[in-house]
Design a protein around this motif. Structure first.
Motif, PDB file in Angstrom:
ATOM      1  N   ASN A  77      -8.089  36.267   0.908  1.00 11.62           N
ATOM      2  CA  ASN A  77      -7.347  37.361   1.535  1.00 11.62           C
ATOM      3  C   ASN A  77      -6.905  38.408   0.515  1.00 11.62           C
ATOM      4  O   ASN A  77      -5.784  38.921   0.557  1.00 11.62           O
ATOM      5  N   LEU A  78      -7.810  38.715  -0.420  1.00  7.06           N
ATOM      6  CA  LEU A  78      -7.538  39.721  -1.443  1.00  7.06           C
ATOM      7  C   LEU A  78      -8.271  41.015  -1.112  1.00  7.06           C
ATOM      8  O   LEU A  78      -9.288  41.007  -0.417  1.00  7.06           O
ATOM      9  N   GLN A  79      -7.756  42.118  -1.636  1.00  2.00           N
ATOM     10  CA  GLN A  79      -8.386  43.421  -1.448  1.00  2.00           C
ATOM     11  C   GLN A  79      -8.704  44.012  -2.817  1.00  2.00           C
ATOM     12  O   GLN A  79      -7.890  43.932  -3.737  1.00  2.00           O
ATOM     13  N   SER A  80      -9.889  44.608  -2.928  1.00  2.00           N
ATOM     14  CA  SER A  80     -10.294  45.191  -4.204  1.00  2.00           C
ATOM     15  C   SER A  80     -10.550  46.681  -4.046  1.00  2.00           C
ATOM     16  O   SER A  80     -10.912  47.154  -2.962  1.00  2.00           O
ATOM     17  N   LEU A  81     -10.380  47.407  -5.140  1.00  2.00           N
ATOM     18  CA  LEU A  81     -10.679  48.834  -5.144  1.00  2.00           C
ATOM     19  C   LEU A  81     -12.173  49.059  -5.299  1.00  2.00           C
ATOM     20  O   LEU A  81     -12.742  49.957  -4.684  1.00  2.00           O
TER      21      LEU A  81
END
Length: 318
Positions: A77-81
């Motif tokens: 549940n991580l978000q990356s640029l």
């Protein structure tokens, strides 16, 4: 027929020999990996995952060499640029080049282009990220294979050839800027001008709800200025401020921006794509049209008006 059988046997033998000859070459490019190993979270990401699970607010990671692949990000549940995306918005890709310090101007499947080896095998080593500008995009952690002794980045993990840095310039997903601070950031993006006091002066917005193309926020703006939501601006975003429609603009060329007057405000930002609705209407129209044609055909067939007349006899006297 015997000749055909012999030819088929020859082709079968030649094909088998070719496959046997190429198998060692193909095998040299393959190595079996257990499923558990494929979905195992790398050790260097343990602190990032723990931070996400502790509900300290939304944040993003950034990694030029894409040290965290998409399936690991999704699993935790991580978000990356950074990311792989064949459909890209030019205004966001341009901002990403500045923010990450990627000098490559070509088109690649990754954003930024330096996150892919398509243009250069060592493309990720060319980046010179700007921690302050990364902070504008809600980046809390920078993951790299190189040493980045940059102001605002503190190394927290170094293992297996990977370094994880904490970005102290991180801003929340939504924040307010006064006109002077907005102008400073624009100059920083355009020519690298150093920010006064080395930091972005801002007021954090309280994010009450987000997800599915909806942001519900509240904020007490000290002056008139710009509310920034660190999401990509595209046609289809709309906003309501205190129950009234408000224009949505491109902040810093690529993010969602809404102008506010001083005071307490309740803001709701939603994404509605007119093209999607238009497509739904067309699809429904086609289905209804086909259904009506079938009904008409059945009715005609039942009352005999749609029966097919026999063709005239083709027999001719000789």
């Amino acid at each position: 027929s015997a000749g055909r059988l012999r030819a088929q046997r020859v082709r079968l033998v030649l094909t088998s020999c070719l496959l046997i000859e190429l198998f060692p070459l193909a095998a040299s490019y393959m190595s079996p990996v257990p499923v558990d190993a494929i979905f195992a979270t790398p050790g260097f990401a343990a602190s990032i995952v723990q931070d996400r699970q502790s509900n300290t607010g939304l944040f993003r990671t950034y990694s030029a060499p894409r040290a965290l692949p998409d399936h690991i990000l999704t699993l935790n549940n991580l978000q990356s640029l950074d990311g792989l995306n064949s459909f890209q918005f030019r205004h966001f890709a341009d901002l990403m080049r500045v923010v990450t310090g990627c000098p490559l101007s070509g088109i690649a499947a990754a954003v930024p282009a330096c996150a892919s080896a398509e243009l250069r095998p060592d493309a990720y080593r060319l980046t010179q990220p700007d921690p302050a500008l990364l902070g504008l995009l809600n980046v809390r952690y920078v993951i790299s294979r190189d040493d980045h002794p940059l102001e605002g980045l503190t190394e927290i993990v170094a293992t297996d050839g990977v370094r994880v840095y904490r970005n102290h310039h991180e801003l929340p997903r939504a924040y307010f800027l006064d006109p002077d601070m907005e102008a400073q950031i624009l100059r920083r993006i355009e020519d690298g001008t150093v920010l006064n006091n080395g930091a972005v002066r801002h007021v954090a917005a309280e994010l009450n709800d987000s997800g599915g193309g909806v942001f519900d926020l509240t904020i007490d703006a000290p002056t008139s200025g710009l509310l920034v939501i660190a999401e990509t601006w595209t046609p289809g975003w709309s906003a309501q401020v205190d129950g009234r429609s408000a224009p949505v603009e491109r902040a810093f060329g690529a993010l969602i921006g809404i102008r506010l007057e001083a005071g307490w405000h309740q803001i709701r930002v939603t994404f509605d794509q007119p093209a999607f609705l238009f497509g739904v209407i067309i699809a429904l129209g086609v289905h209804i049209g086909v259904g009506l044609l079938l009904i008409v055909r059945i009715i005609r067939k039942n009352d005999g008006s749609g029966s097919v007349r026999p063709l005239p006899s083709m027999n001719r006297p000789i």
